[in-house]
Motif scaffolding. Structure first.
Motif, PDB file in Angstrom:
ATOM      1  N   ARG A 130       0.861  -1.196   0.000  1.00 37.90           N
ATOM      2  CA  ARG A 130       0.000   0.000   0.000  1.00 37.90           C
ATOM      3  C   ARG A 130       0.887   1.231   0.000  1.00 37.90           C
ATOM      4  NH1 ARG A 130      -5.511  -1.056  -0.739  1.00 37.90           N
ATOM      5  NH2 ARG A 130      -5.826  -3.187  -0.045  1.00 37.90           N
TER       6      ARG A 130
ATOM      7  N   SER B  26       1.140   5.712  -0.002  1.00 35.80           N
ATOM      8  CA  SER B  26       0.433   6.899   0.480  1.00 35.80           C
ATOM      9  C   SER B  26       0.025   7.842  -0.653  1.00 35.80           C
ATOM     10  CB  SER B  26       1.296   7.651   1.499  1.00 35.80           C
ATOM     11  OG  SER B  26       2.467   8.134   0.880  1.00 35.80           O
ATOM     12  N   ASP B  27       0.819   7.914  -1.698  1.00 38.38           N
ATOM     13  CA  ASP B  27       0.529   8.783  -2.843  1.00 38.38           C
ATOM     14  C   ASP B  27       0.600   7.911  -4.090  1.00 38.38           C
ATOM     15  OD1 ASP B  27       0.689  10.535  -5.078  1.00 38.38           O
ATOM     16  OD2 ASP B  27       1.630  12.102  -3.864  1.00 38.38           O
ATOM     17  N   TYR B  28      -0.559   7.414  -4.517  1.00 35.96           N
ATOM     18  CA  TYR B  28      -0.616   6.433  -5.598  1.00 35.96           C
ATOM     19  C   TYR B  28       0.058   6.938  -6.877  1.00 35.96           C
ATOM     20  CZ  TYR B  28      -2.441   3.212  -9.069  1.00 35.96           C
ATOM     21  OH  TYR B  28      -2.548   2.301 -10.092  1.00 35.96           O
ATOM     22  N   GLN B  29      -0.232   8.158  -7.288  1.00 33.20           N
ATOM     23  CA  GLN B  29       0.334   8.667  -8.543  1.00 33.20           C
ATOM     24  C   GLN B  29       1.854   8.805  -8.462  1.00 33.20           C
ATOM     25  OE1 GLN B  29      -1.236   8.742 -11.404  1.00 33.20           O
ATOM     26  NE2 GLN B  29      -3.100   8.100 -10.362  1.00 33.20           N
TER      27      GLN B  29
ATOM     28  N   SER C  37       3.894   7.109  -6.454  1.00 34.14           N
ATOM     29  CA  SER C  37       4.473   5.757  -6.405  1.00 34.14           C
ATOM     30  C   SER C  37       4.340   5.052  -7.752  1.00 34.14           C
ATOM     31  CB  SER C  37       3.809   4.930  -5.307  1.00 34.14           C
ATOM     32  OG  SER C  37       4.188   5.434  -4.041  1.00 34.14           O
ATOM     33  N   LYS C  38       3.235   5.256  -8.424  1.00 42.36           N
ATOM     34  CA  LYS C  38       3.059   4.656  -9.749  1.00 42.36           C
ATOM     35  C   LYS C  38       4.141   5.165 -10.704  1.00 42.36           C
ATOM     36  CE  LYS C  38      -0.239   4.339 -13.555  1.00 42.36           C
ATOM     37  NZ  LYS C  38      -1.566   4.752 -14.052  1.00 42.36           N
TER      38      LYS C  38
ATOM     39  N   GLY D  47      -6.816   2.593  -8.720  1.00 39.43           N
ATOM     40  CA  GLY D  47      -6.101   2.605  -7.452  1.00 39.43           C
ATOM     41  C   GLY D  47      -5.145   1.457  -7.218  1.00 39.43           C
ATOM     42  N   THR D  48      -4.889   0.626  -8.232  1.00 37.65           N
ATOM     43  CA  THR D  48      -3.928  -0.475  -8.077  1.00 37.65           C
ATOM     44  C   THR D  48      -3.318  -0.839  -9.427  1.00 37.65           C
ATOM     45  OG1 THR D  48      -3.587  -2.671  -7.106  1.00 37.65           O
ATOM     46  CG2 THR D  48      -5.639  -2.330  -8.281  1.00 37.65           C
TER      47      THR D  48
ATOM     48  N   GLU E 296      -3.410   1.977  -3.584  1.00 42.54           N
ATOM     49  CA  GLU E 296      -3.627   3.165  -2.769  1.00 42.54           C
ATOM     50  C   GLU E 296      -3.989   2.764  -1.346  1.00 42.54           C
ATOM     51  OE1 GLU E 296      -5.677   7.410  -3.724  1.00 42.54           O
ATOM     52  OE2 GLU E 296      -6.611   5.619  -4.519  1.00 42.54           O
TER      53      GLU E 296
ATOM     54  N   GLU F 164      -5.579   3.170   2.404  1.00 44.72           N
ATOM     55  CA  GLU F 164      -6.755   3.812   2.992  1.00 44.72           C
ATOM     56  C   GLU F 164      -6.327   4.839   4.025  1.00 44.72           C
ATOM     57  OE1 GLU F 164      -9.452   0.793   4.345  1.00 44.72           O
ATOM     58  OE2 GLU F 164      -9.357  -0.230   2.414  1.00 44.72           O
TER      59      GLU F 164
ATOM     60  N   ARG G 248      -3.020   7.110   5.885  1.00 48.79           N
ATOM     61  CA  ARG G 248      -1.855   7.833   5.378  1.00 48.79           C
ATOM     62  C   ARG G 248      -0.662   7.759   6.328  1.00 48.79           C
ATOM     63  NH1 ARG G 248      -3.527   7.337   0.725  1.00 48.79           N
ATOM     64  NH2 ARG G 248      -4.862   8.886  -0.193  1.00 48.79           N
TER      65      ARG G 248
END
Length: 146
Positions: free
Chosen positions: A17, A19-22, A24-25, A45-46, A60, A62, A64
């Motif tokens: 998981r 904290s900042d999906y974009q 980390s992506k 989100g994954t 992402e 849930e 933070r």
């Protein structure tokens, strides 16, 4: 060894998981392109990447709460590389990308060469090669005997 009906044949995937999906992506997208992975699947989100043997997923979070090295949970995840040159190439790429390197490429144990670095959430990752020098010595010994 006791007989069993069930055997593990490998590790299929890891899923973390973030904290900042974009952010980390983008980080993992560049890292995995460099390491020869491709996107296997992506959902809202994954996203997961694979090289045909290993799969790595991010999703992402849930909450933070930031991860800190030493917390209960994952200590680090190691990517086994082909050779020491690949470890050095990974370190050069990490430096070019401005990634935090916590332990630079070096011999950490006998015939264990690795670089340790952090993802955007501070999760420790490793690129490593174990046994290369031993394999080369065995190869030279086998050639000398023939």
């Amino acid at each position: 060894m006791p007989k069993t009906e069930c055997r593990v044949v490998g590790i299929d995937h890891i899923s973390i998981r973030v904290s900042d999906y974009q952010k980390s992506k983008a980080f993992y997208g560049k890292l995995f392109t460099f390491l020869g992975f491709e996107i296997s699947d992506e959902y809202p989100g994954t996203i997961g990447w694979t090289n045909g043997h290993t799969r790595y997923w991010i999703a992402e979070a849930e909450g933070r709460k930031a991860y800190k090295i030493g917390d209960v949970g994952l200590h680090h995840y190691a990517f086994q590389l082909r050779n020491r040159r690949d470890v050095d190439a990974l370190q050069a790429w990490l430096e070019k990308e401005g990634v935090t390197i916590v332990d630079p490429a070096d011999e950490y144990y006998e015939d264990y060469y690795a670089v340790f670095f952090l993802d955007p959430d501070g999760i420790k990752l490793e690129g490593m090669r174990y046994g290369e020098l031993t394999e080369k010595k065995k190869g030279k010994s086998a050639k000398a005997k023939t």
